[in-house]
Motif scaffolding. Structure first.
Motif, PDB file in Angstrom:
ATOM      1  N   PHE A  74      40.718  40.051  38.601  1.00 13.11           N
ATOM      2  CA  PHE A  74      39.635  40.137  39.582  1.00 13.11           C
ATOM      3  C   PHE A  74      38.424  40.866  39.006  1.00 13.11           C
ATOM      4  CE2 PHE A  74      43.507  39.582  42.105  1.00 13.11           C
ATOM      5  CZ  PHE A  74      43.138  38.464  42.846  1.00 13.11           C
ATOM      6  N   ALA A  75      38.128  40.578  37.741  1.00  8.48           N
ATOM      7  CA  ALA A  75      37.048  41.257  37.039  1.00  8.48           C
ATOM      8  C   ALA A  75      35.723  41.092  37.780  1.00  8.48           C
ATOM      9  CB  ALA A  75      36.919  40.709  35.620  1.00  8.48           C
ATOM     10  N   GLY A  76      35.144  42.221  38.199  1.00  7.24           N
ATOM     11  CA  GLY A  76      33.826  42.209  38.805  1.00  7.24           C
ATOM     12  C   GLY A  76      33.762  41.805  40.256  1.00  7.24           C
ATOM     13  N   VAL A  77      34.909  41.648  40.927  1.00  6.00           N
ATOM     14  CA  VAL A  77      34.906  41.174  42.319  1.00  6.00           C
ATOM     15  C   VAL A  77      34.838  42.370  43.275  1.00  6.00           C
ATOM     16  CG1 VAL A  77      36.155  39.862  44.072  1.00  6.00           C
ATOM     17  CG2 VAL A  77      36.233  39.135  41.681  1.00  6.00           C
ATOM     18  N   PRO A  78      33.835  42.421  44.149  1.00  5.74           N
ATOM     19  CA  PRO A  78      33.724  43.530  45.101  1.00  5.74           C
ATOM     20  C   PRO A  78      34.730  43.413  46.244  1.00  5.74           C
ATOM     21  CG  PRO A  78      31.586  42.471  44.697  1.00  5.74           C
ATOM     22  CD  PRO A  78      32.646  41.557  44.173  1.00  5.74           C
ATOM     23  N   THR A  79      35.187  44.557  46.733  1.00  4.64           N
ATOM     24  CA  THR A  79      36.080  44.593  47.891  1.00  4.64           C
ATOM     25  C   THR A  79      35.937  45.944  48.573  1.00  4.64           C
ATOM     26  OG1 THR A  79      38.335  44.131  48.655  1.00  4.64           O
ATOM     27  CG2 THR A  79      38.120  45.463  46.642  1.00  4.64           C
ATOM     28  N   LEU A  80      36.702  46.145  49.658  1.00  3.82           N
ATOM     29  CA  LEU A  80      36.711  47.410  50.383  1.00  3.82           C
ATOM     30  C   LEU A  80      38.143  47.884  50.552  1.00  3.82           C
ATOM     31  CD1 LEU A  80      34.253  45.525  51.762  1.00  3.82           C
ATOM     32  CD2 LEU A  80      33.839  47.703  52.914  1.00  3.82           C
ATOM     33  N   VAL A  81      38.298  49.186  50.733  1.00  2.00           N
ATOM     34  CA  VAL A  81      39.602  49.822  50.935  1.00  2.00           C
ATOM     35  C   VAL A  81      39.666  50.357  52.361  1.00  2.00           C
ATOM     36  CG1 VAL A  81      41.081  51.766  50.241  1.00  2.00           C
ATOM     37  CG2 VAL A  81      39.883  50.409  48.502  1.00  2.00           C
ATOM     38  N   LYS A  82      40.786  50.172  52.999  1.00  2.00           N
ATOM     39  CA  LYS A  82      40.972  50.653  54.368  1.00  2.00           C
ATOM     40  C   LYS A  82      41.017  52.180  54.410  1.00  2.00           C
ATOM     41  CE  LYS A  82      44.378  50.315  58.151  1.00  2.00           C
ATOM     42  NZ  LYS A  82      45.703  49.756  58.491  1.00  2.00           N
ATOM     43  N   ALA A  98      47.790  52.653  44.804  1.00  2.00           N
ATOM     44  CA  ALA A  98      47.433  51.264  45.111  1.00  2.00           C
ATOM     45  C   ALA A  98      45.952  51.013  44.841  1.00  2.00           C
ATOM     46  CB  ALA A  98      47.775  50.944  46.560  1.00  2.00           C
ATOM     47  N   VAL A  99      45.103  51.984  45.158  1.00  2.00           N
ATOM     48  CA  VAL A  99      43.671  51.852  44.906  1.00  2.00           C
ATOM     49  C   VAL A  99      43.404  51.858  43.396  1.00  2.00           C
ATOM     50  CG1 VAL A  99      41.436  53.013  45.159  1.00  2.00           C
ATOM     51  CG2 VAL A  99      42.978  52.815  47.123  1.00  2.00           C
ATOM     52  N   ALA A 100      44.080  52.730  42.674  1.00  3.31           N
ATOM     53  CA  ALA A 100      43.916  52.769  41.216  1.00  3.31           C
ATOM     54  C   ALA A 100      44.270  51.414  40.594  1.00  3.31           C
ATOM     55  CB  ALA A 100      44.794  53.871  40.624  1.00  3.31           C
ATOM     56  N   ARG A 101      45.299  50.773  41.136  1.00  4.21           N
ATOM     57  CA  ARG A 101      45.695  49.476  40.577  1.00  4.21           C
ATOM     58  C   ARG A 101      44.682  48.382  40.920  1.00  4.21           C
ATOM     59  NH1 ARG A 101      52.362  49.459  41.187  1.00  4.21           N
ATOM     60  NH2 ARG A 101      52.655  51.492  40.159  1.00  4.21           N
ATOM     61  N   LEU A 102      44.024  48.483  42.076  1.00  2.00           N
ATOM     62  CA  LEU A 102      42.941  47.541  42.375  1.00  2.00           C
ATOM     63  C   LEU A 102      41.816  47.695  41.356  1.00  2.00           C
ATOM     64  CD1 LEU A 102      42.674  47.740  46.271  1.00  2.00           C
ATOM     65  CD2 LEU A 102      43.458  45.789  44.921  1.00  2.00           C
ATOM     66  N   ARG A 103      41.471  48.933  41.043  1.00  2.78           N
ATOM     67  CA  ARG A 103      40.448  49.148  40.018  1.00  2.78           C
ATOM     68  C   ARG A 103      40.900  48.566  38.679  1.00  2.78           C
ATOM     69  NH1 ARG A 103      36.565  53.019  41.880  1.00  2.78           N
ATOM     70  NH2 ARG A 103      37.425  54.694  43.192  1.00  2.78           N
ATOM     71  N   GLN A 104      42.163  48.803  38.333  1.00  5.11           N
ATOM     72  CA  GLN A 104      42.687  48.316  37.055  1.00  5.11           C
ATOM     73  C   GLN A 104      42.708  46.792  36.988  1.00  5.11           C
ATOM     74  OE1 GLN A 104      46.476  50.301  36.980  1.00  5.11           O
ATOM     75  NE2 GLN A 104      45.528  52.335  36.855  1.00  5.11           N
ATOM     76  N   ALA A 105      42.742  46.140  38.161  1.00  4.16           N
ATOM     77  CA  ALA A 105      42.702  44.675  38.206  1.00  4.16           C
ATOM     78  C   ALA A 105      41.280  44.144  38.117  1.00  4.16           C
ATOM     79  CB  ALA A 105      43.364  44.178  39.493  1.00  4.16           C
ATOM     80  N   GLY A 106      40.288  45.056  38.079  1.00  2.00           N
ATOM     81  CA  GLY A 106      38.895  44.648  37.935  1.00  2.00           C
ATOM     82  C   GLY A 106      38.073  44.729  39.195  1.00  2.00           C
ATOM     83  N   CYS A 107      38.675  45.121  40.322  1.00  2.00           N
ATOM     84  CA  CYS A 107      37.938  45.174  41.587  1.00  2.00           C
ATOM     85  C   CYS A 107      36.894  46.287  41.570  1.00  2.00           C
ATOM     86  CB  CYS A 107      38.898  45.408  42.749  1.00  2.00           C
ATOM     87  SG  CYS A 107      40.084  44.078  43.015  1.00  2.00           S
ATOM     88  N   GLY A 160      30.621  34.291  32.196  1.00  2.00           N
ATOM     89  CA  GLY A 160      29.225  34.642  32.033  1.00  2.00           C
ATOM     90  C   GLY A 160      28.271  33.866  32.914  1.00  2.00           C
ATOM     91  N   GLU A 161      28.798  33.026  33.821  1.00  2.00           N
ATOM     92  CA  GLU A 161      27.922  32.248  34.702  1.00  2.00           C
ATOM     93  C   GLU A 161      27.216  33.129  35.733  1.00  2.00           C
ATOM     94  OE1 GLU A 161      29.562  28.384  36.037  1.00  2.00           O
ATOM     95  OE2 GLU A 161      31.279  28.882  34.754  1.00  2.00           O
ATOM     96  N   ILE A 162      27.876  34.195  36.154  1.00  2.00           N
ATOM     97  CA  ILE A 162      27.265  35.195  37.017  1.00  2.00           C
ATOM     98  C   ILE A 162      27.692  36.567  36.499  1.00  2.00           C
ATOM     99  CG2 ILE A 162      27.156  33.761  39.099  1.00  2.00           C
ATOM    100  CD1 ILE A 162      29.689  35.095  40.089  1.00  2.00           C
ATOM    101  N   LEU A 171      39.738  34.948  42.854  1.00  2.00           N
ATOM    102  CA  LEU A 171      40.094  34.476  41.516  1.00  2.00           C
ATOM    103  C   LEU A 171      39.007  33.591  40.930  1.00  2.00           C
ATOM    104  CD1 LEU A 171      43.879  33.710  42.066  1.00  2.00           C
ATOM    105  CD2 LEU A 171      42.949  35.421  40.499  1.00  2.00           C
ATOM    106  N   SER A 172      38.419  32.726  41.761  1.00  2.00           N
ATOM    107  CA  SER A 172      37.359  31.842  41.284  1.00  2.00           C
ATOM    108  C   SER A 172      36.111  32.628  40.905  1.00  2.00           C
ATOM    109  CB  SER A 172      37.009  30.807  42.345  1.00  2.00           C
ATOM    110  OG  SER A 172      38.091  29.946  42.591  1.00  2.00           O
ATOM    111  N   LEU A 173      35.761  33.631  41.710  1.00  2.00           N
ATOM    112  CA  LEU A 173      34.594  34.458  41.404  1.00  2.00           C
ATOM    113  C   LEU A 173      34.797  35.212  40.092  1.00  2.00           C
ATOM    114  CD1 LEU A 173      33.852  35.858  44.971  1.00  2.00           C
ATOM    115  CD2 LEU A 173      32.467  34.182  43.718  1.00  2.00           C
ATOM    116  N   ALA A 174      36.001  35.733  39.882  1.00  2.00           N
ATOM    117  CA  ALA A 174      36.281  36.453  38.644  1.00  2.00           C
ATOM    118  C   ALA A 174      36.155  35.538  37.433  1.00  2.00           C
ATOM    119  CB  ALA A 174      37.673  37.077  38.695  1.00  2.00           C
ATOM    120  N   GLN A 175      36.576  34.290  37.566  1.00  2.00           N
ATOM    121  CA  GLN A 175      36.440  33.340  36.455  1.00  2.00           C
ATOM    122  C   GLN A 175      34.974  33.114  36.109  1.00  2.00           C
ATOM    123  OE1 GLN A 175      38.663  31.749  34.420  1.00  2.00           O
ATOM    124  NE2 GLN A 175      40.224  33.084  35.330  1.00  2.00           N
TER     125      GLN A 175
END
Length: 481
Positions: free
Chosen positions: A71-79, A108-117, A24-26, A15-19
């Motif tokens: 979670f705009a712009g936050v990288p993650t991985l899917v199992k 579930a993966v589509a919703r992660l994308r929709q959340a910005g991941c 525009g800080e990163i 959440l902090s990274l997305a903020q």
């Protein structure tokens, strides 16, 4: 700037990274490149990644940012287990799956994308997710970042190892018998399993393992877990089950005091001294926060329960292999499978329909009995595991001359609690409060009433404030020196 982004990844949650991205800080591209560097720094040691999707993540990071996404712009991985990512390999931890690639995202993966991941890759799982350690012939062993000789847990072991090693702030996983909570316990991070029917399971499957399976995430912070659930919860089209969604955001629950809770401390199962200590210490911590702890014996015939679980898992695995054979055009040869899977198929793969229906009915009846017991308690407490994380190779059955009973004894002697709450459909979590004298994490497990995720999140956040774990970093980590 590069070193500053790494410092942010060392300490900030999703959440902090997305903020920071939204302000525009990163940029999301800078985040993606930094996480790629971090992943490559630890991956040779951990062996937690199935497939890198770097090009796709880089391309997605260049798209305009929707500043309304949590979670705009936050990288993650899917199992890599029953969770298709469009274009990615679907190995399920098995040699039998070959090079099959997904043609769509699971919901579930589509919703992660929709959340910005941004999806950076897929993480390891044991073959078909039927082990409490992430070891497979196809991918090898995923190691624990606290001690590489020990297991990262299973079956979401890759996800837990990467989150614990500070590669990403959270990672997707799923849980049919403890597969989010066990690796979270092993790796010293937060693992949360929602109620049956709260998360979508389609479109590939209608339900996992007779309703015992669900998806969610492993996170460093409680609030990330709650916010991820806000972003992804809710039934999808045609879902066979539906759990109630909280009328207020789960994230808000992490900011509320849970009040005085009546917590039942589960009794009656054999635990190693380190697990007994975790149970006592967690109970004392809860009492210091004003909660009431009472011993409770659950109305469960544990041996019969585990047998019924495999009456469901065995035929479900057989059906999946039949479907896989149809997809690839040739039946699956059992010699392509792990010994553990061959044993399970030999003893339970083709039980008759009456026995399967009886198992489903018994599991649902157990859910009603446990739900009645839960009327006396707000939450149930135990250690997540009966002992500290095992060494690599200790739990993995390489000999198919073993009986299923021997495998069940090994697995559920090590992890006796978690599968019960998959069967009953109740939400549950592993909270990283204590470490053993050997320096290995051992989580505290809480289960709540069906549909009462918010109460669990409130308590977890209170425990996080009382005994913070965020600054505890394993020896194998992606942090800046």
């Amino acid at each position: 700037m590069k070193s500053e982004i790494h410092q942010l990844l060392d300490t900030h949650d999703g959440l902090s990274l997305a903020q920071l991205v939204m302000s525009g800080e990163i940029t999301s591209t800078e985040l993606v490149e930094a996480v790629i560097e971090r992943l490559e720094r630890v991956e040779p040691s951990l062996n937690a990644v199935v497939e890198r999707l770097y090009d796709e993540a880089r391309a997605a990071s260049l798209e305009p940012i929707d500043k309304n996404l949590p979670f705009a712009g936050v990288p993650t991985l899917v199992k890599d287990l029953f969770s298709p990512v469009s274009g990615a390999l679907m190995t399920q931890g098995s040699r039998a799956t070959g090079e099959v690639r997904a043609e769509f995202d699971t919901e579930a993966v589509a919703r992660l994308r929709q959340a910005g991941c941004l999806l950076l890759g897929t993480s390891t799982s044991p073959e078909f997710g039927t082990s409490y350690t992430t070891e497979s012939t196809r991918h090898g062993a995923t190691c624990n970042p606290w001690n590489l000789e020990h297991s990262a847990g299973g079956s979401s072991g890759g996800a837990a190892a990467l989150v614990a090693a500070r590669v990403v702030p959270f990672a997707h996983g799923n849980d049919g018998g403890g597969s989010l909570r066990v690796p979270a316990s092993c790796c010293g991070v937060f693992g949360f399993k929602p109620s049956r029917g709260l998360m979508p399971s389609g479109p590939m499957v209608g339900e996992g393992w007779g309703g015992m399976g669900t998806s969610h995430a492993i996170t460093r912070t409680v609030r990330d877990s709650a916010a991820l659930l806000d972003a992804t919860a809710g039934t999808d089209l045609g879902a066979p089950y539906a759990a109630p969604i909280s009328p207020s955001p789960y994230r808000e629950a992490t900011e509320r005091n849970p009040g005085t809770l009546r917590i039942g401390l589960i009794d009656g199962l054999s635990l190693a001294p380190e697990a007994e200590a975790v149970a006592r210490q967690t109970a004392s911590l809860c009492e210091s926060l004003g909660h009431r702890i009472e011993p409770v014996m659950l109305p469960v015939d544990w041996e019969a329960f585990y047998q019924r679980c495999f009456d469901i898992i065995g035929p479900s695995t057989r059906e999946f292999l039949d479907m896989l054979g149809d997809m690839r055009g040739t039946p699956v040869d059992e010699q392509e499978l792990e010994p553990r899977t061959r044993v399970m198929l030999r003893e339970r793969g083709r039980i008759d329909a009456t026995r399967y229906v009886a198992a489903i009915n018994d599991i649902h009846a157990l859910g009603r009995r446990v739900a009645a017991t839960m009327q006396q308690y707000d939450l149930l407490l135990s250690p997540t595991l009966a002992r500290q994380p095992p060494r690599i190779g200790e739990l993995d059955a390489f000999d198919d001359r073993l009986s299923l009973a021997e495998i069940i004894d090994d697995f559920h002697g090590y992890c006796p609690f978690t599968a019960l709450f998959n069967a009953t459909g109740q939400p549950a979590m592993s909270v990283p409060l204590f470490w053993t004298k050997d320096g290995l994490p051992l989580g505290s497990h809480f289960a709540g009433r069906f549909g009462e995720e918010s109460r669990l999140f409130s308590l977890a956040a209170q425990l996080e404030r009382a005994q913070p774990w965020a600054k505890r970093v394993p020896g194998i980590n992606a942090c800046q020196d």
